[in-house]
Design a protein around this motif. Sequence first.
Motif, mmCIF file in Angstrom:
data_model
loop_
_atom_site.group_PDB
_atom_site.id
_atom_site.type_symbol
_atom_site.label_atom_id
_atom_site.label_comp_id
_atom_site.label_asym_id
_atom_site.label_seq_id
_atom_site.Cartn_x
_atom_site.Cartn_y
_atom_site.Cartn_z
ATOM 1 N N ALA A 568 0.833 -1.204 0.000
ATOM 2 C CA ALA A 568 0.000 0.000 0.000
ATOM 3 C C ALA A 568 0.865 1.252 0.000
ATOM 4 O O ALA A 568 0.559 2.243 -0.679
ATOM 5 N N PHE A 569 1.961 1.212 0.750
ATOM 6 C CA PHE A 569 2.891 2.342 0.773
ATOM 7 C C PHE A 569 3.542 2.541 -0.598
ATOM 8 O O PHE A 569 3.735 3.673 -1.052
ATOM 9 N N ALA A 570 3.846 1.433 -1.256
ATOM 10 C CA ALA A 570 4.490 1.530 -2.568
ATOM 11 C C ALA A 570 3.603 2.235 -3.583
ATOM 12 O O ALA A 570 4.095 2.875 -4.514
ATOM 13 N N GLY A 571 2.281 2.131 -3.422
ATOM 14 C CA GLY A 571 1.375 2.783 -4.363
ATOM 15 C C GLY A 571 1.445 4.288 -4.322
ATOM 16 O O GLY A 571 1.025 4.960 -5.284
ATOM 17 N N SER A 572 1.992 4.847 -3.236
ATOM 18 C CA SER A 572 2.094 6.311 -3.131
ATOM 19 C C SER A 572 3.431 6.844 -3.623
ATOM 20 O O SER A 572 3.669 8.057 -3.578
ATOM 21 N N LEU A 573 4.308 5.946 -4.107
ATOM 22 C CA LEU A 573 5.629 6.363 -4.561
ATOM 23 C C LEU A 573 5.678 6.462 -6.078
ATOM 24 O O LEU A 573 4.796 5.965 -6.783
ATOM 25 N N ASP A 574 6.735 7.098 -6.582
ATOM 26 C CA ASP A 574 6.871 7.283 -8.019
ATOM 27 C C ASP A 574 7.551 6.106 -8.709
ATOM 28 O O ASP A 574 7.797 6.144 -9.914
ATOM 29 N N ALA A 575 7.884 5.065 -7.943
ATOM 30 C CA ALA A 575 8.516 3.874 -8.512
ATOM 31 C C ALA A 575 8.220 2.696 -7.598
ATOM 32 O O ALA A 575 7.747 2.863 -6.465
ATOM 33 N N SER A 576 8.488 1.503 -8.087
ATOM 34 C CA SER A 576 8.251 0.314 -7.269
ATOM 35 C C SER A 576 9.288 0.232 -6.154
ATOM 36 O O SER A 576 10.362 0.844 -6.228
ATOM 37 N N ILE A 577 8.951 -0.540 -5.122
ATOM 38 C CA ILE A 577 9.873 -0.727 -3.998
ATOM 39 C C ILE A 577 11.198 -1.315 -4.479
ATOM 40 O O ILE A 577 12.287 -0.882 -4.073
ATOM 41 N N THR A 578 11.107 -2.258 -5.401
ATOM 42 C CA THR A 578 12.324 -2.888 -5.916
ATOM 43 C C THR A 578 13.211 -1.873 -6.618
ATOM 44 O O THR A 578 14.438 -1.823 -6.396
ATOM 45 N N ASP A 579 12.612 -1.051 -7.471
ATOM 46 C CA ASP A 579 13.389 -0.030 -8.181
ATOM 47 C C ASP A 579 14.015 0.962 -7.211
ATOM 48 O O ASP A 579 15.174 1.384 -7.389
ATOM 49 N N LEU A 580 13.260 1.337 -6.190
ATOM 50 C CA LEU A 580 13.787 2.279 -5.211
ATOM 51 C C LEU A 580 14.942 1.666 -4.419
ATOM 52 O O LEU A 580 15.928 2.356 -4.117
ATOM 53 N N MET A 581 14.838 0.395 -4.084
ATOM 54 C CA MET A 581 15.923 -0.266 -3.360
ATOM 55 C C MET A 581 17.187 -0.315 -4.210
ATOM 56 O O MET A 581 18.296 -0.070 -3.716
ATOM 57 N N ILE A 582 17.023 -0.622 -5.500
ATOM 58 C CA ILE A 582 18.188 -0.656 -6.399
ATOM 59 C C ILE A 582 18.793 0.737 -6.535
ATOM 60 O O ILE A 582 20.025 0.908 -6.496
ATOM 61 N N ARG A 583 17.928 1.741 -6.675
ATOM 62 C CA ARG A 583 18.413 3.115 -6.787
ATOM 63 C C ARG A 583 19.161 3.512 -5.511
ATOM 64 O O ARG A 583 20.218 4.148 -5.565
ATOM 65 N N GLY A 584 18.615 3.159 -4.350
ATOM 66 C CA GLY A 584 19.274 3.493 -3.092
ATOM 67 C C GLY A 584 20.610 2.792 -2.941
ATOM 68 O O GLY A 584 21.571 3.376 -2.432
ATOM 69 N N ALA A 585 20.683 1.529 -3.405
ATOM 70 C CA ALA A 585 21.938 0.778 -3.320
ATOM 71 C C ALA A 585 23.000 1.436 -4.201
ATOM 72 O O ALA A 585 24.174 1.555 -3.810
ATOM 73 N N ARG A 586 22.603 1.860 -5.407
ATOM 74 C CA ARG A 586 23.558 2.509 -6.300
ATOM 75 C C ARG A 586 24.042 3.829 -5.712
ATOM 76 O O ARG A 586 25.242 4.139 -5.767
ATOM 77 N N GLU A 587 23.151 4.589 -5.140
ATOM 78 C CA GLU A 587 23.542 5.874 -4.561
ATOM 79 C C GLU A 587 24.464 5.665 -3.358
ATOM 80 O O GLU A 587 25.444 6.404 -3.171
ATOM 81 N N SER A 588 24.150 4.645 -2.545
ATOM 82 C CA SER A 588 25.005 4.344 -1.394
ATOM 83 C C SER A 588 26.393 3.925 -1.853
ATOM 84 O O SER A 588 27.418 4.352 -1.286
ATOM 85 N N ALA A 589 26.447 3.070 -2.874
ATOM 86 C CA ALA A 589 27.732 2.617 -3.393
ATOM 87 C C ALA A 589 28.539 3.787 -3.948
ATOM 88 O O ALA A 589 29.761 3.862 -3.773
ATOM 89 N N ARG A 590 27.850 4.738 -4.635
ATOM 90 C CA ARG A 590 28.544 5.898 -5.200
ATOM 91 C C ARG A 590 29.158 6.749 -4.086
ATOM 92 O O ARG A 590 30.313 7.189 -4.189
ATOM 93 N N ILE A 591 28.406 6.952 -3.000
ATOM 94 C CA ILE A 591 28.904 7.773 -1.892
ATOM 95 C C ILE A 591 30.079 7.086 -1.202
ATOM 96 O O ILE A 591 31.100 7.705 -0.875
ATOM 97 N N ILE A 592 29.945 5.770 -0.981
ATOM 98 C CA ILE A 592 31.021 5.029 -0.316
ATOM 99 C C ILE A 592 32.280 5.011 -1.175
ATOM 100 O O ILE A 592 33.407 5.202 -0.683
ATOM 101 N N TRP A 593 32.102 4.792 -2.466
ATOM 102 C CA TRP A 593 33.257 4.764 -3.370
ATOM 103 C C TRP A 593 33.960 6.113 -3.389
ATOM 104 O O TRP A 593 35.197 6.199 -3.388
ATOM 105 N N GLY A 594 33.161 7.187 -3.399
ATOM 106 C CA GLY A 594 33.751 8.523 -3.386
ATOM 107 C C GLY A 594 34.509 8.800 -2.103
ATOM 108 O O GLY A 594 35.543 9.476 -2.100
ATOM 109 N N ALA A 595 34.000 8.241 -0.980
ATOM 110 C CA ALA A 595 34.658 8.488 0.300
ATOM 111 C C ALA A 595 35.985 7.740 0.411
ATOM 112 O O ALA A 595 36.957 8.258 0.973
ATOM 113 N N VAL A 596 36.057 6.510 -0.110
ATOM 114 C CA VAL A 596 37.281 5.729 0.034
ATOM 115 C C VAL A 596 38.305 6.040 -1.050
ATOM 116 O O VAL A 596 39.497 5.748 -0.892
ATOM 117 N N SER A 597 37.854 6.586 -2.169
ATOM 118 C CA SER A 597 38.795 6.884 -3.248
ATOM 119 C C SER A 597 39.233 8.343 -3.154
ATOM 120 O O SER A 597 40.361 8.663 -3.322
#
Length: 597
Positions: A568-597
Amino acid sequence: MSRDPDTADGPVPDASRPPDTGADTGAGPAGTPRPSNERGEGSVRVVGTAHVSEASVREVEETVAEERPDIVAVELDEGRFRQMKGETPDDLDPGDLLQGNTVFQFLAYWMLSYVQTRMGDRFDIDPGAELLAAVDTAEELGISVALVDRDIQTTIQRFWARLSVVEKLRMVGALAFGVTDPRVAGVTFGLVVGLLLGPAIGLFGGAVGITGAVLTRVAVGALAGAVAGYLGSRAAALSLGGDGDADAPSDVTTLGVGAVVAVAVGAAVAVTGAGVAPIAGLLSDTILRAVGSLALGLLAGLVVGAVAALAIGALGVEAATDADDIDDFDPAELTDTDVVTAMMDEFRAFSPGGAEALIDERDAYIAHQLVGLREEGYDVVAIVGAGHRAGIEAYLEAPETLPPMDSLVGTAKSGGIPWGKIAAFGISAAFIAFFVLLAMAGVRNEQLLTLFAAWFLINGVFAAGLAKLAGARWRSAGVGGAVAWMTSVNPLLAPGWFTGYMELRHLTVNVSDIGTLNELLSDESRPIRDIVSDMLDVPLFRLIVVVAATNIGSLIASLLFAAYVVPAFAGSLDASITDLMIRGARESARIIWGAVS
């Protein structure tokens, strides 16, 4: 004991009082009897008894009177001895009762006690009467008594720890069949299956053709069936015999009538669609989807339970636990084995480790005590269950084969991979990752707070609600509900513990509650409803039920949250829960990579 019972040197007899004052339970050199023999020249005679045999009582009394040993050693620990003698309050330690697996260990101990009590009723003798007879005879003759068994809590803990998950489930199932009607157990199993299957249908039903329209029809049918079923059961109770009437129908009959009416009305509404539209218009899509999928899950589970119950009835499984089986026992044959050990021998086939803790380790522990007494020069008559006699005598003949005492005491750790802890940490990590990744994907804080509030609310309502239905006080139920969200994140904790601790401020639980429960369970003439009602008045049983109900409520809430609230919560978002989780994982990886490099 005047020496530490956990040392390998063996004990000297209990001697806190002079021998002529009765059984001894403590330590003190002043009352220690003088050995009849030089050091290393003592003797031990092992008398194997049946714990529910009148003949064993007479044998013990006659043997002690004829032998007149320096010491009578009995297969008791101090706690059980004092309970039998009524010398000390038998309150249970609330902290011990609520910690970890202790509740399950205690249930196992209770069930074993119940089986032994039934056997004692059959032969009209209290279980363990021969041990008390040995103590009483020793008191009358001025003979010291040594308590040589391992603490029962240590034994049950080590037994439970040695069982695998499958073995624990098999044991609990076997004990359940021994206490209740196997057909009732089958239906109960079906209900559990249904509660787990319902949320799965809500999550994945669309993939197998269970659409929203189907769930709506089923939901309205379930609601109509529930009302019709209740009215049908009440009508059956009144028409077949009113409340309090000696000829009133049994609970099983009225519930059966109600169930048939509920299924018939619910199925008619779901199939024909009659009255679905107006009722569905009053409810939200989320509620309809939740009720519909749960109804389908429960229906499927009840079918499974009914099939299991019919199979149990057709195969005559209930005969294995019927009172007739107990009637088949010959008391004379019981001198070859004691009841609990005979029962545990069956466990050895599927749990050598469990049998080792319950039988073999105790043989060695008791033998350590007896060897120590013999080395001190005492003549000893040892009264033990016949199932232990062979093992103890083997160790007495070859003391060098005894395992070290420190391997027989203390808390045992479960063997194998700790799947429970791994799963608990995995669930906690998944919960934190879920919210973190949604935040990293750009989901607004307001939406995340709303989702967390729903998690908090649904856990609190179900945990507190079931605790209250189980008989908890409002404050206790409220505390359990307030922490349910947190304990669901970390399964190593349990909201029932918190509810239980609050309840214990108003309850006093003690070992005598087990005897009360056994008496209630042994009454086969009363309706199940009345027996359960009386059992809930027993503090110990009420505590266990309240703790279990709180935990079950939190578990159900977690399943419902994943199956209905998140979609029900997913219906109020602009993307599916799965897509949002993948997007969040990519953003987290980008931030972590930037911090260690």
